[in-house]
Scaffold this motif. Structure first.
Motif, short mmCIF file in Angstrom:
data_model
loop_
_atom_site.label_atom_id
_atom_site.label_comp_id
_atom_site.label_asym_id
_atom_site.label_seq_id
_atom_site.Cartn_x
_atom_site.Cartn_y
_atom_site.Cartn_z
N MET A 9 -15.08 7.29 10.55
CA MET A 9 -14.12 6.24 10.19
C MET A 9 -13.49 5.62 11.43
N PHE A 10 -13.59 6.31 12.56
CA PHE A 10 -12.92 5.85 13.77
C PHE A 10 -13.86 5.24 14.79
N VAL A 11 -15.17 5.29 14.55
CA VAL A 11 -16.13 4.73 15.51
C VAL A 11 -17.02 3.71 14.81
N ASP A 12 -17.59 2.79 15.59
CA ASP A 12 -18.52 1.83 15.02
C ASP A 12 -19.95 2.35 15.16
N HIS A 13 -20.92 1.52 14.84
CA HIS A 13 -22.32 1.93 14.86
C HIS A 13 -22.88 2.19 16.25
N LYS A 14 -22.13 1.82 17.29
CA LYS A 14 -22.55 2.08 18.67
C LYS A 14 -21.79 3.24 19.31
N GLY A 15 -20.85 3.82 18.58
CA GLY A 15 -20.08 4.95 19.10
C GLY A 15 -18.76 4.55 19.74
N ASN A 16 -18.42 3.27 19.70
CA ASN A 16 -17.14 2.82 20.26
C ASN A 16 -16.00 3.20 19.33
N ILE A 17 -14.91 3.68 19.89
CA ILE A 17 -13.74 4.03 19.08
C ILE A 17 -13.06 2.72 18.69
N ILE A 18 -13.06 2.42 17.39
CA ILE A 18 -12.49 1.15 16.92
C ILE A 18 -11.20 1.34 16.15
N ASN A 19 -10.96 2.52 15.62
CA ASN A 19 -9.73 2.84 14.90
C ASN A 19 -9.16 4.13 15.48
N LEU A 20 -7.87 4.27 15.36
CA LEU A 20 -7.20 5.48 15.81
C LEU A 20 -6.62 6.22 14.62
N PRO A 21 -6.52 7.54 14.70
CA PRO A 21 -6.03 8.32 13.56
C PRO A 21 -4.59 8.02 13.15
N GLU A 22 -3.74 7.72 14.10
CA GLU A 22 -2.32 7.47 13.81
C GLU A 22 -1.98 6.04 14.21
N LYS A 23 -0.88 5.51 13.68
CA LYS A 23 -0.48 4.18 14.10
C LYS A 23 0.07 4.22 15.52
N GLY A 24 0.06 3.11 16.15
CA GLY A 24 0.49 3.03 17.53
C GLY A 24 -0.71 2.93 18.46
N GLY A 25 -0.43 3.05 19.74
CA GLY A 25 -1.47 2.95 20.74
C GLY A 25 -2.11 4.29 21.06
N LEU A 26 -2.91 4.28 22.10
CA LEU A 26 -3.65 5.48 22.50
C LEU A 26 -2.72 6.63 22.85
N LEU A 27 -1.60 6.34 23.49
CA LEU A 27 -0.68 7.40 23.89
C LEU A 27 0.12 7.97 22.72
N ASP A 28 0.06 7.31 21.56
CA ASP A 28 0.75 7.80 20.37
C ASP A 28 -0.13 8.72 19.52
N GLN A 29 -1.36 8.95 19.94
CA GLN A 29 -2.31 9.72 19.15
C GLN A 29 -2.19 11.22 19.40
#
Length: 118
Positions: A72-92
């Motif tokens: 649910m968090f990656v696309d068909h190429k393996g790129n992280i497109i969604n994050l588990p929690e709201k906010g930015g990368l440092l909020d995960q």
């Protein structure tokens, strides 16, 4: 009261340690696991393989609590497109960031292996 540096500074040391211990319990399976083992396990999960070792309980925990949601968090190429929690990368959560990074590497390697086979 809002939770911030000032209000947390008013807490007793014992309370802070208990909170810290409780928070680390939830991420402990990922943080304590050797990164090479986690990478190998993710590759096995991508291939649909299960293991039968003393670590089977941890393997199944990671498979059901992380791997099953990773797509649910990656696309068909393996790129992280969604994050588990709201906010930015440092909020995960740290465990998710570690897992998603390892998943991305294993997923891209699997895609490259499949492209070579064509």
């Amino acid at each position: 009261m809002p939770i911030n540096k000032n209000t947390c500074g008013l807490l007793k040391y014992v309370v802070v340690e208990k909170l810290k211990q409780k928070l680390l319990e939830s991420v402990e399976p990922i943080i304590s696991l050797d990164k090479n083992i986690l990478q190998r396990w993710i590759k096995l999960m991508i291939a649909g393989t299960r293991i039968k070792t003393p670590d089977n309980e941890i393997f199944e925990f990671i498979r059901t609590n992380y791997f099953e949601f990773a797509l649910m968090f990656v696309d068909h190429k393996g790129n992280i497109i969604n994050l588990p929690e709201k906010g930015g990368l440092l909020d995960q959560p740290l465990d998710w960031i570690i897992f998603l990074q390892m998943f991305k590497v294993a997923f891209v390697e699997e895609l490259a292996k499949q492209d070579k086979g064509r």
